[in-house]
Design an enzyme around this catalytic site. Structure first.
Site, PDB file in Angstrom:
ATOM      1  N   GLU A  31       0.502  -1.509  -0.544  1.00  0.00           N
ATOM      2  CA  GLU A  31      -0.005  -0.026   0.270  1.00  0.00           C
ATOM      3  C   GLU A  31       0.601   1.134  -0.210  1.00  0.00           C
ATOM      4  O   GLU A  31       0.220   2.732  -0.466  1.00  0.00           O
ATOM      5  CB  GLU A  31      -1.098  -0.245   1.318  1.00  0.00           C
ATOM      6  N   HIS A  37       3.590   1.414  -1.676  1.00  0.00           N
ATOM      7  CA  HIS A  37       3.585   1.977  -2.666  1.00  0.00           C
ATOM      8  C   HIS A  37       2.561   2.420  -3.937  1.00  0.00           C
ATOM      9  O   HIS A  37       2.600   3.132  -4.516  1.00  0.00           O
ATOM     10  CB  HIS A  37       3.971   0.495  -2.987  1.00  0.00           C
ATOM     11  N   GLN A  40      22.806  -1.983  -3.229  1.00  0.00           N
ATOM     12  CA  GLN A  40      22.279  -1.509  -1.815  1.00  0.00           C
ATOM     13  C   GLN A  40      22.346  -2.756  -0.186  1.00  0.00           C
ATOM     14  O   GLN A  40      21.989  -2.080   0.295  1.00  0.00           O
ATOM     15  CB  GLN A  40      21.144  -0.626  -2.079  1.00  0.00           C
ATOM     16  N   LYS A  83       9.095   7.517   4.330  1.00  0.00           N
ATOM     17  CA  LYS A  83       9.000   6.093   5.718  1.00  0.00           C
ATOM     18  C   LYS A  83      10.885   5.963   5.518  1.00  0.00           C
ATOM     19  O   LYS A  83      11.614   5.733   6.594  1.00  0.00           O
ATOM     20  CB  LYS A  83       8.580   4.366   5.060  1.00  0.00           C
ATOM     21  N   ASP A  84      11.131   6.125   4.081  1.00  0.00           N
ATOM     22  CA  ASP A  84      13.027   5.865   4.001  1.00  0.00           C
ATOM     23  C   ASP A  84      13.407   7.521   4.278  1.00  0.00           C
ATOM     24  O   ASP A  84      13.651   7.849   2.769  1.00  0.00           O
ATOM     25  CB  ASP A  84      13.080   4.924   2.782  1.00  0.00           C
ATOM     26  N   GLN A 130      17.230   8.046   3.121  1.00  0.00           N
ATOM     27  CA  GLN A 130      17.231   8.125   2.323  1.00  0.00           C
ATOM     28  C   GLN A 130      16.971   9.588   0.953  1.00  0.00           C
ATOM     29  O   GLN A 130      16.915   9.320  -0.182  1.00  0.00           O
ATOM     30  CB  GLN A 130      16.062   6.686   1.597  1.00  0.00           C
ATOM     31  N   ARG A 132       8.903  -5.990   3.429  1.00  0.00           N
ATOM     32  CA  ARG A 132      10.007  -6.610   4.070  1.00  0.00           C
ATOM     33  C   ARG A 132       8.672  -7.414   5.538  1.00  0.00           C
ATOM     34  O   ARG A 132       9.127  -8.437   5.967  1.00  0.00           O
ATOM     35  CB  ARG A 132      11.145  -6.300   4.646  1.00  0.00           C
TER      36      ARG A 132
HETATM   37  O1  PAF Z   1      13.287   2.964  -1.610  1.00  0.00           O
HETATM   38  C1  PAF Z   1      13.930   1.906  -2.710  1.00  0.00           C
HETATM   39  O2  PAF Z   1      12.720   1.565  -3.109  1.00  0.00           O
HETATM   40  C2  PAF Z   1      15.176   1.718  -3.032  1.00  0.00           C
HETATM   41  O3  PAF Z   1      16.516   2.169  -2.273  1.00  0.00           O
HETATM   42  C3  PAF Z   1      15.602   2.292  -4.581  1.00  0.00           C
HETATM   43  C4  PAF Z   1      15.225   3.955  -4.180  1.00  0.00           C
HETATM   44  C5  PAF Z   1      14.220   2.003  -5.884  1.00  0.00           C
HETATM   45  C6  PAF Z   1      16.749   2.290  -5.541  1.00  0.00           C
HETATM   46  O4  PAF Z   1      16.887   0.692  -4.995  1.00  0.00           O
END
Ligand code: PAF
Length: 282
Positions: A35, A37, A65, A153-154, A157, A191
């Site tokens: 959800e 995404h 990564q 959430k990230d 990032q 996850r």
């Molecule tokens: O957030 C993610 O799913 C990944 O870190 C991303 C930004 C697609 C890079 O692989």
């Protein structure tokens, strides 16, 4: 139907033929869409309605990564399910490379955002953000989006990608979307599918901790000692990677909340590492 592109050359050719009259929104993911995404894809579609442009979903489980001891080999995948969800969200094109071509022609070039990558998740995942930035920079170069959408959430990032975007003078803009939670409060993550019933129940201590911090903040408490100290006891010892309060802009540690402050948590439940956060705004 979602058009599927399998190679970097196909994506570059698609971009070249797309032209600039219509806008292009890119949503980079590692697939196994949930959800969270879906909210990114719907957000992208709102930013770029069908009559004005194209929504491009990218699905690539990026090996660079993941560290050797991490869960690359068992990372959940479901391309058919992802494409069905993408179609329901109005996605036009999906870039799902089947070979490692995205990692080449050489593996000598890396994009490393230094300062912001060292704390929080960078502490226990030292090369993680280098892998993220490099792959997103490659996707950016191929797709040249008008807008790219990432989830909050990230949070680290997102901050790092914003820095990369500015420092490399990349085209377009970055738009973020809020965290999506399940009915029990757990933040959506691919996850989560790896959690046992018991581990999921234990993982609810993360949103409980964040709710407790927000409650204390709303009562006027402002120092990290007041906000975090025994609140972190909600998490069992041994499972916590970090619980930290950092400035929401530069991610430096803060003792007292005087500007927007990120409370970020990473912890493991049944071997599954989860992250979550909330932003306190004074
Ligand atoms: O957030 C993610 O799913 C990944 O870190 C991303 C930004 C697609 C890079 O692989």
């Amino acid at each position: 139907m979602v058009e599927i592109l399998r190679t970097p050359d196909a994506l570059a050719a698609f971009r070249a033929s797309h032209g600039t009259a219509r806008r292009l929104a890119m949503v980079p993911t590692m697939g196994f869409l949930h959800e969270g995404h879906v909210s990114l894809l719907r957000g992208a579609r709102r930013l770029v309605p069908s009559e004005h442009g194209t929504v491009l979903l990218t699905i690539f489980v990026n090996p660079t990564q993941f560290a050797d001891n991490e869960d690359l080999g068992v990372y959940p995948r479901d391309e058919a399910g992802d494409l069905a969800k993408a179609e329901a969200c109005g996605v036009d094109v999906a870039f799902c490379p089947t070979d490692p071509a995205l990692l080449y022609p050489s593996r000598q070039t890396w994009v490393d955002v230094e300062g912001l990558s060292t704390g929080l998740c960078g502490g226990s995942r030292p090369r993680h953000f280098r892998g993220v930035c490099t792959i997103v920079a490659k996707l950016w170069g191929l797709a040249r989006p008008d807008v790219a959408v990432f989830g909050e959430k990230d949070f680290q990032q997102l901050a790092i990608l914003r820095r990369m975007h500015a420092d490399l003078f990349l085209c377009g803009e970055i738009v973020s979307m809020p965290i999506v939670r399940g009915p029990d409060g757990l933040a959506m993550s691919s996850r989560n599918s790896k959690l046992s019933v018991q581990a999921r129940a234990q993982a609810l201590s993360i949103p409980a901790l964040l709710a407790e911090v927000r409650r204390r903040f709303s009562e006027g408490q402002r120092t990290s000692a007041q906000l975090l100290d025994d609140a972190t006891r909600q998490l069992q010892p041994g499972v916590v990677d970090y619980v930290e309060m950092v400035d929401a802009q530069d991610l430096s540690r803060v003792q007292t909340v005087v500007a927007p402050t990120l409370v970020a948590v990473a912890a493991r439940f049944g071997g599954v590492r989860l992250i979550d956060n909330t932003v306190l705004r004074p």
